[in-house]
Enzyme design. Structure first.
Site, PDB file in Angstrom:
ATOM      1  N   SER A 127      -1.443 -22.291  -6.834  1.00 23.99           N
ATOM      2  CA  SER A 127      -1.359 -21.781  -5.470  1.00 23.99           C
ATOM      3  C   SER A 127      -1.695 -22.854  -4.446  1.00 23.99           C
ATOM      4  CB  SER A 127      -2.382 -20.671  -5.264  1.00 23.99           C
ATOM      5  OG  SER A 127      -2.356 -19.770  -6.306  1.00 23.99           O
ATOM      6  N   HIS A 161       5.894 -21.940  -7.406  1.00 26.84           N
ATOM      7  CA  HIS A 161       4.849 -20.999  -6.975  1.00 26.84           C
ATOM      8  C   HIS A 161       5.441 -19.610  -6.736  1.00 26.84           C
ATOM      9  CE1 HIS A 161       1.721 -19.946  -3.639  1.00 26.84           C
ATOM     10  NE2 HIS A 161       1.378 -19.426  -4.788  1.00 26.84           N
ATOM     11  N   GLU A 173       8.147 -20.675  -4.137  1.00 28.00           N
ATOM     12  CA  GLU A 173       7.957 -21.913  -3.359  1.00 28.00           C
ATOM     13  C   GLU A 173       8.090 -23.083  -4.341  1.00 28.00           C
ATOM     14  OE1 GLU A 173       3.994 -22.087  -1.605  1.00 28.00           O
ATOM     15  OE2 GLU A 173       4.845 -22.711   0.310  1.00 28.00           O
ATOM     16  N   ASN A 211      -0.001 -20.876   1.340  1.00 27.12           N
ATOM     17  CA  ASN A 211      -1.440 -20.619   1.409  1.00 27.12           C
ATOM     18  C   ASN A 211      -2.140 -21.376   2.533  1.00 27.12           C
ATOM     19  OD1 ASN A 211      -1.988 -18.530  -0.426  1.00 27.12           O
ATOM     20  ND2 ASN A 211      -1.481 -19.939  -2.095  1.00 27.12           N
TER      21      ASN A 211
HETATM   22  N1  3HC Z   1       4.138  -5.305 -10.847  1.00 27.74           N
HETATM   23  C1  3HC Z   1       5.418  -4.885 -10.743  1.00 27.74           C
HETATM   24  N2  3HC Z   1       5.856  -4.031  -9.811  1.00 27.74           N
HETATM   25  C2  3HC Z   1       4.945  -3.543  -8.968  1.00 27.74           C
HETATM   26  C3  3HC Z   1       3.588  -3.908  -9.007  1.00 27.74           C
HETATM   27  C4  3HC Z   1       3.203  -4.832 -10.012  1.00 27.74           C
HETATM   28  N3  3HC Z   1       1.938  -5.276 -10.121  1.00 27.74           N
HETATM   29  N4  3HC Z   1       2.926  -3.269  -8.020  1.00 27.74           N
HETATM   30  C5  3HC Z   1       3.844  -2.509  -7.378  1.00 27.74           C
HETATM   31  N5  3HC Z   1       5.050  -2.695  -7.939  1.00 27.74           N
HETATM   32  C6  3HC Z   1       6.319  -2.056  -7.556  1.00 27.74           C
HETATM   33  C7  3HC Z   1       6.220  -0.568  -7.711  1.00 27.74           C
HETATM   34  O1  3HC Z   1       6.469  -0.188  -9.038  1.00 27.74           O
HETATM   35  C8  3HC Z   1       7.296  -0.091  -6.766  1.00 27.74           C
HETATM   36  O2  3HC Z   1       8.554  -0.233  -7.356  1.00 27.74           O
HETATM   37  P1  3HC Z   1       9.666   0.883  -7.089  1.00 27.74           P
HETATM   38  O3  3HC Z   1      10.156   0.635  -5.691  1.00 27.74           O
HETATM   39  O4  3HC Z   1      10.671   0.608  -8.127  1.00 27.74           O
HETATM   40  O5  3HC Z   1       8.981   2.179  -7.237  1.00 27.74           O
HETATM   41  C9  3HC Z   1       7.215  -1.103  -5.627  1.00 27.74           C
HETATM   42  O6  3HC Z   1       6.532  -2.262  -6.152  1.00 27.74           O
HETATM   43  C10 3HC Z   1       6.416  -0.567  -4.464  1.00 27.74           C
HETATM   44  O7  3HC Z   1       5.168  -0.182  -4.979  1.00 27.74           O
HETATM   45  P2  3HC Z   1       4.365   1.100  -4.485  1.00 27.74           P
HETATM   46  O8  3HC Z   1       5.333   2.135  -4.000  1.00 27.74           O
HETATM   47  O9  3HC Z   1       3.405   1.491  -5.550  1.00 27.74           O
HETATM   48  O10 3HC Z   1       3.436   0.570  -3.329  1.00 27.74           O
HETATM   49  P3  3HC Z   1       3.766  -0.122  -1.978  1.00 27.74           P
HETATM   50  O11 3HC Z   1       5.000   0.382  -1.339  1.00 27.74           O
HETATM   51  O12 3HC Z   1       2.482  -0.058  -1.272  1.00 27.74           O
HETATM   52  O13 3HC Z   1       4.068  -1.656  -2.369  1.00 27.74           O
HETATM   53  C11 3HC Z   1       3.376  -3.873  -2.771  1.00 27.74           C
HETATM   54  C12 3HC Z   1       3.174  -2.405  -3.143  1.00 27.74           C
HETATM   55  C13 3HC Z   1       4.792  -4.320  -3.149  1.00 27.74           C
HETATM   56  C14 3HC Z   1       2.365  -4.661  -3.586  1.00 27.74           C
HETATM   57  C15 3HC Z   1       3.165  -4.021  -1.215  1.00 27.74           C
HETATM   58  O14 3HC Z   1       1.954  -3.441  -0.837  1.00 27.74           O
HETATM   59  C16 3HC Z   1       3.180  -5.458  -0.753  1.00 27.74           C
HETATM   60  O15 3HC Z   1       4.228  -6.070  -0.582  1.00 27.74           O
HETATM   61  N6  3HC Z   1       1.974  -6.029  -0.534  1.00 27.74           N
HETATM   62  C17 3HC Z   1       1.829  -7.413  -0.118  1.00 27.74           C
HETATM   63  C18 3HC Z   1       1.931  -8.297  -1.330  1.00 27.74           C
HETATM   64  C19 3HC Z   1       1.836  -9.749  -0.997  1.00 27.74           C
HETATM   65  O16 3HC Z   1       1.661 -10.180   0.141  1.00 27.74           O
HETATM   66  N7  3HC Z   1       1.925 -10.580  -2.034  1.00 27.74           N
HETATM   67  C20 3HC Z   1       1.767 -12.002  -1.905  1.00 27.74           C
HETATM   68  C21 3HC Z   1       0.336 -12.344  -2.184  1.00 27.74           C
HETATM   69  S1  3HC Z   1       0.045 -14.068  -2.002  1.00 27.74           S
HETATM   70  C22 3HC Z   1       0.450 -14.731  -3.467  1.00 27.74           C
HETATM   71  O17 3HC Z   1       0.798 -14.080  -4.420  1.00 27.74           O
HETATM   72  C23 3HC Z   1       0.372 -16.214  -3.537  1.00 27.74           C
HETATM   73  C24 3HC Z   1      -0.864 -16.677  -4.233  1.00 27.74           C
HETATM   74  O18 3HC Z   1      -0.813 -18.066  -4.296  1.00 27.74           O
HETATM   75  C25 3HC Z   1      -2.161 -16.252  -3.553  1.00 27.74           C
END
Ligand code: 3HC
Length: 309
Positions: A127, A161, A173, A211
């Site tokens: 990251s 990434h 990324e 990040n």
């Molecule tokens: N694995 C696979 N699929 C997942 C999952 C997981 N861990 N968590 C949720 N999903 C899927 C669900 O199954 C659902 O799929 P569907 O449309 O087929 O039903 C879909 O995502 C939406 O999930 P939910 O309906 O349960 O919940 P939300 O609508 O609240 O969405 C979320 C969940 C997609 C996680 C949304 O809240 C989101 O986009 N959050 C922000 C995530 C983000 O910013 N990620 C980047 C983090 S930074 C990073 O990773 C970089 C690192 O370097 C720090």
């Protein structure tokens, strides 16, 4: 002439939430055979069970055909500690997704460079850690980094990434180190596209683009909580409803992992010397208390850890 990724067998190191997600998109979308490696048998088992659950959910929702899910699952095999990194010897590319610790990544990349074919790509899902530094660890001590062998070893290392949850987030990324060759970059990009991802490129600076922007935002939200500017729920609500973010910054920090957020912030702070990246004391204390967020049940919120998702 366009270069394809040419990857038939992929090694993924680390069966945590990122490694598992990478294995999932590689097997299902890029249709490559995946060897999932982890030193912990429990983590491997947990990861594969979660993959079964994800595939079953996508089938039940009609997003993928039952046969595609079955074939994807059959493409994934587990490699345990007994075989070590040598268990990945035949892969065309390895993606490392272990904890955000430079010394661990350097050790793994040294082993990968020694064990894998000279044309295998060595990618890191780091990251924030320097790809150039990770690439340097593939050059044995008795070999000059400027020699043909030194350049060939380090030239096949690249940053790839992914974002959490990997099956859902659309971006990868791509980060070249100073030593990365054009061919490595082109093949790694083609592989990310085959996994269904769009690609942005960042130079090898601490935290890359993603990040370097996200972590000060999360840190500022934690400082707001620390100073009592607003409650946890109001901070998150402000960003969710006021700016249409899918999660508030405190919930997102829990989701990423507070230990991971702290590790990234420390890399940013030490890598730039800029005080704007200094991690908040509250974040440090929460990690001291081993409150890592969603992964172990306690962060800014509390979670049920009996469910894997
Ligand atoms: N694995 C696979 N699929 C997942 C999952 C997981 N861990 N968590 C949720 N999903 C899927 C669900 O199954 C659902 O799929 P569907 O449309 O087929 O039903 C879909 O995502 C939406 O999930 P939910 O309906 O349960 O919940 P939300 O609508 O609240 O969405 C979320 C969940 C997609 C996680 C949304 O809240 C989101 O986009 N959050 C922000 C995530 C983000 O910013 N990620 C980047 C983090 S930074 C990073 O990773 C970089 C690192 O370097 C720090």
């Amino acid at each position: 002439m366009s270069i394809t990724h040419g990857i038939k067998r992929l090694g993924v190191l680390g069966a945590g939430q990122m490694g598992l997600g990478i294995a999932y998109v590689a097997a299902l979308r890029a249709k490559v055979n995946v060897q999932l490696y982890d030193v912990s048998p429990e983590q491997l088992d947990k990861g594969l069970k979660f993959m079964d659950k994800l595939l079953a959910k996508d089938v039940s929702k009609g997003k993928i055909a039952e046969l595609d899910a079955k074939e994807a699952r059959e493409r994934v095999t587990a490699v345990g500690k007994d075989k070590g990194v040598a268990g990945l010897r035949d892969v065309d590319m390895a993606v490392e997704a272990v904890s955000e610790k430079l010394s661990l990544k350097q050790k793994i990349f040294g082993e990968l460079a020694a064990e894998l074919r000279p044309d295998a790509i060595l990618a890191s899902n780091t990251s924030s850690i320097s790809i150039t530094k990770i690439a340097a660890s593939t050059v044995p001590q008795n070999v000059s980094a400027a020699s043909e062998q030194g350049k060939a070893n380090a030239g096949r290392v690249v940053g790839l990434h992914f974002f959490n949850p990997v099956p859902v987030m659309k971006l990868v990324e791509l980060i070249p180190g100073l030593q990365t060759t054009e061919e490595t970059l082109t093949r790694a990009r083609a592989f990310a596209v085959a996994c269904g991802k769009d690609v942005s490129t960042s130079q090898d600076v601490p935290g890359f683009v993603s990040n370097a922007l996200l972590m000060p935002f999360i840190n500022e939200a934690i400082m707001c909580l620390e100073k009592g500017t607003a409650t946890r729920d109001d901070i998150d609500k402000t960003l969710r409803l006021g700016m249409n973010h899918p999660m508030g910054p405190l919930q997102l920090a829990d989701f990423i992992g507070l230990d991971t957020c702290l590790a990234i912030q420390q890399t940013l702070y030490h890598g730039t010397g800029d005080s704007k990246y200094r991690p908040s004391i509250l974040l440090e204390r929460m990690v001291d208390a081993q409150w890592y967020g969603k992964k172990n049940g306690k962060g800014f919120y509390e979670y049920d850890t009996t469910s894997n998702s």
